[in-house]
Write a protein that holds these residues in place. Structure first.
Motif, PDB file in Angstrom:
ATOM      1  N   PRO A   1       2.039  -6.566   4.105  1.00  0.00           N
ATOM      2  CA  PRO A   1       2.295  -6.553   2.650  1.00  0.00           C
ATOM      3  C   PRO A   1       1.182  -7.136   1.786  1.00  0.00           C
ATOM      4  N   THR A   2       0.659  -8.308   2.145  1.00  0.00           N
ATOM      5  CA  THR A   2      -0.360  -8.913   1.282  1.00  0.00           C
ATOM      6  C   THR A   2      -1.649  -8.106   1.286  1.00  0.00           C
ATOM      7  N   GLN A   3      -1.974  -7.511   2.421  1.00  0.00           N
ATOM      8  CA  GLN A   3      -3.194  -6.707   2.504  1.00  0.00           C
ATOM      9  C   GLN A   3      -3.098  -5.454   1.643  1.00  0.00           C
ATOM     10  N   VAL A   4      -1.896  -4.947   1.458  1.00  0.00           N
ATOM     11  CA  VAL A   4      -1.672  -3.809   0.563  1.00  0.00           C
ATOM     12  C   VAL A   4      -1.617  -4.278  -0.884  1.00  0.00           C
ATOM     13  N   ASN A   5      -0.906  -5.359  -1.117  1.00  0.00           N
ATOM     14  CA  ASN A   5      -0.648  -5.813  -2.484  1.00  0.00           C
ATOM     15  C   ASN A   5      -1.912  -6.175  -3.241  1.00  0.00           C
ATOM     16  N   TYR A   6      -2.830  -6.878  -2.585  1.00  0.00           N
ATOM     17  CA  TYR A   6      -3.974  -7.403  -3.325  1.00  0.00           C
ATOM     18  C   TYR A   6      -5.078  -6.382  -3.572  1.00  0.00           C
ATOM     19  N   VAL A   7      -4.869  -5.154  -3.108  1.00  0.00           N
ATOM     20  CA  VAL A   7      -5.811  -4.086  -3.447  1.00  0.00           C
ATOM     21  C   VAL A   7      -5.806  -3.824  -4.948  1.00  0.00           C
ATOM     22  N   HIS A   8      -4.685  -4.056  -5.620  1.00  0.00           N
ATOM     23  CA  HIS A   8      -4.616  -3.743  -7.053  1.00  0.00           C
ATOM     24  C   HIS A   8      -5.140  -4.877  -7.944  1.00  0.00           C
ATOM     25  N   PHE A   9      -5.560  -5.982  -7.348  1.00  0.00           N
ATOM     26  CA  PHE A   9      -6.085  -7.097  -8.137  1.00  0.00           C
ATOM     27  C   PHE A   9      -7.617  -7.082  -8.171  1.00  0.00           C
ATOM     28  N   ILE A  10      -8.175  -7.390  -9.325  1.00  0.00           N
ATOM     29  CA  ILE A  10      -9.609  -7.607  -9.450  1.00  0.00           C
ATOM     30  C   ILE A  10      -9.869  -9.065  -9.092  1.00  0.00           C
TER      31      ILE A  10
ATOM     32  N   THR B   1     -11.181 -11.757  -5.444  1.00  0.00           N
ATOM     33  CA  THR B   1     -12.104 -11.846  -4.307  1.00  0.00           C
ATOM     34  C   THR B   1     -11.479 -11.484  -2.968  1.00  0.00           C
ATOM     35  N   GLU B   2     -10.153 -11.392  -2.903  1.00  0.00           N
ATOM     36  CA  GLU B   2      -9.462 -11.302  -1.617  1.00  0.00           C
ATOM     37  C   GLU B   2      -9.947 -10.150  -0.735  1.00  0.00           C
ATOM     38  N   VAL B   3      -9.976  -8.947  -1.273  1.00  0.00           N
ATOM     39  CA  VAL B   3     -10.337  -7.783  -0.456  1.00  0.00           C
ATOM     40  C   VAL B   3     -11.812  -7.803  -0.042  1.00  0.00           C
ATOM     41  N   PRO B   4     -12.756  -8.056  -0.965  1.00  0.00           N
ATOM     42  CA  PRO B   4     -14.160  -8.092  -0.534  1.00  0.00           C
ATOM     43  C   PRO B   4     -14.473  -9.172   0.502  1.00  0.00           C
TER      44      PRO B   4
END
Length: 368
Positions: A124-133, A135-138
């Motif tokens: 869930p968190t790995q999917v959810n934070y894709v929509h935030f600008i 640092t999490e995904v990079p």
């Protein structure tokens, strides 16, 4: 377990991984665009402002400038919001690939690799934070890339990738130094020195640029502000690190019960079951349950680490969680801070489950 010829196994691996990536792609597009969740937070706006400062030739060093640098590059090529969202989607997909490659090589088993990547597809968190600008995904991408390259014995490239991760999220700072200590005392000193020296290149270059532009040789200056947030006291720009450290220890001595309670709460908010907040999610018990998955994930990952025959790569996998926990036990925390460590923990957890099942069934395990 059904035994396939090597060619059939290779075919199954590629088809399954492609299928998982297609599913992940559409899930993340939906997560990034159609959920109605916001894209910007206060931190997002600060990162964008720092990117604008970089564009104008300045250097605002409140947050580390790794992510502002990414924002600047994207803004020069694409419309900002769409460019950053697409970047999140692409980097998230590559993280899934790296998780598969790391898990397969470490375990010697394509099914452990596929199951690890499948968990990451839906986590869930790995999917959810894709929509935030944010640092999490990079930072998760660069961390996974660093582990993958190290596993491939590309020490210089691995160190550089970890350097990029650190200039995005400095809470991973214990990873290179703790791992270097491990390598040093396990007769891999030359390997450790090459890797650590390569890691230092990116942060030092960015700090040198910051010094030339602003006169401050630092990755970021939010350390002092974070100290005051942690002890619930107002912060002024004139406060120095010394002021912050003195105030922190004064609070610890004058209010030891509150201080200890805060530290326990900080750990619980990182890893505890049913956290008090669910940052980045809608409010409601179901979303807190999603967040709470990291509690059994951590337990299973620790089990997987303990049961690993070789500790070198498993240690590198668990160190991000250790570094994040150490930093945010000292400071405050929220639930999104553990996100970069989750893919690494998923690999260890799946390996731990595999070890447990094979030991109970009396089967041979290839996990290293």
């Amino acid at each position: 377990m059904i035994s396939y010829p090597r060619s059939s196994e290779y075919y199954i691996k590629n088809i399954t991984l492609l299928f998982l990536l297609i599913i992940a792609f559409f899930i993340r597009i939906i997560g990034a665009t159609y959920t109605g969740m916001p894209h910007y937070t206060i931190d997002s706006q600060n990162y964008i402002q720092q990117a604008q400062t970089l564009k104008n030739g300045g250097y605002n060093n409140y947050f580390p400038n790794g992510y502002p640098l990414i924002i600047l590059i994207v803004s020069m090529l694409f419309p900002l919001l769409h460019g950053l969202l697409w970047l999140n989607i692409i980097l998230s997909l590559f993280t899934i690939i790296f998780v598969y490659l790391i898990a397969e090589k470490l375990s010697g088993n394509i099914y452990i690799g596929l199951f690890s990547s499948a968990v990451l597809v839906f986590y869930p968190t790995q999917v959810n934070y894709v929509h935030f600008i944010l640092t999490e995904v990079p930072v998760t991408f660069f961390l996974a890339l660093a582990v993958y390259l190290y596993q491939k014995e590309k020490l210089i490239y691995s160190g550089l990738a970890l350097g990029f991760a650190i200039i995005i999220r400095t809470t991973l700072i214990f990873v290179p130094f703790l791992f270097f200590i491990y390598l040093y005392y396990n007769h891999r000193r030359r390997e450790g020195l090459i890797w650590l020296t390569s890691f230092l290149i990116i942060p030092l270059l960015l700090m040198l640029y910051g010094y030339l532009v602003s006169g401050n040789f630092t990755l970021g200056r939010n350390f002092t502000h974070n100290l005051y947030i942690t002890i619930h006291q107002p912060y002024k720009l004139s406060y120095t690190k010394i002021h912050g450290i003195e105030s922190y220890f004064s609070y610890m001595i004058s209010s030891p019960v509150h201080f200890l309670t805060d530290r326990i709460h900080s750990i619980w908010n990182l890893w505890g079951f049913l956290p008090s907040t669910a940052d980045g999610f809608r409010t409601g018990i179901i979303y807190k349950v999603y967040i709470a998955l990291r509690f059994p994930l951590l337990i299973l990952a620790i089990y997987g680490y303990i049961k690993s025959d070789s500790k070198r790569i498993p240690l590198l996998l668990i160190l991000p969680a250790i570094s994040i926990t150490l930093i945010h036990t000292i400071f405050f925390s929220n639930t999104r801070f553990t996100l970069p460590a989750e893919p690494m923990l998923i690999i260890l957890a799946v390996m731990g489950i595999s070890k447990f099942i094979t030991s109970k069934l009396g089967l041979r395990s290839d996990i290293k």
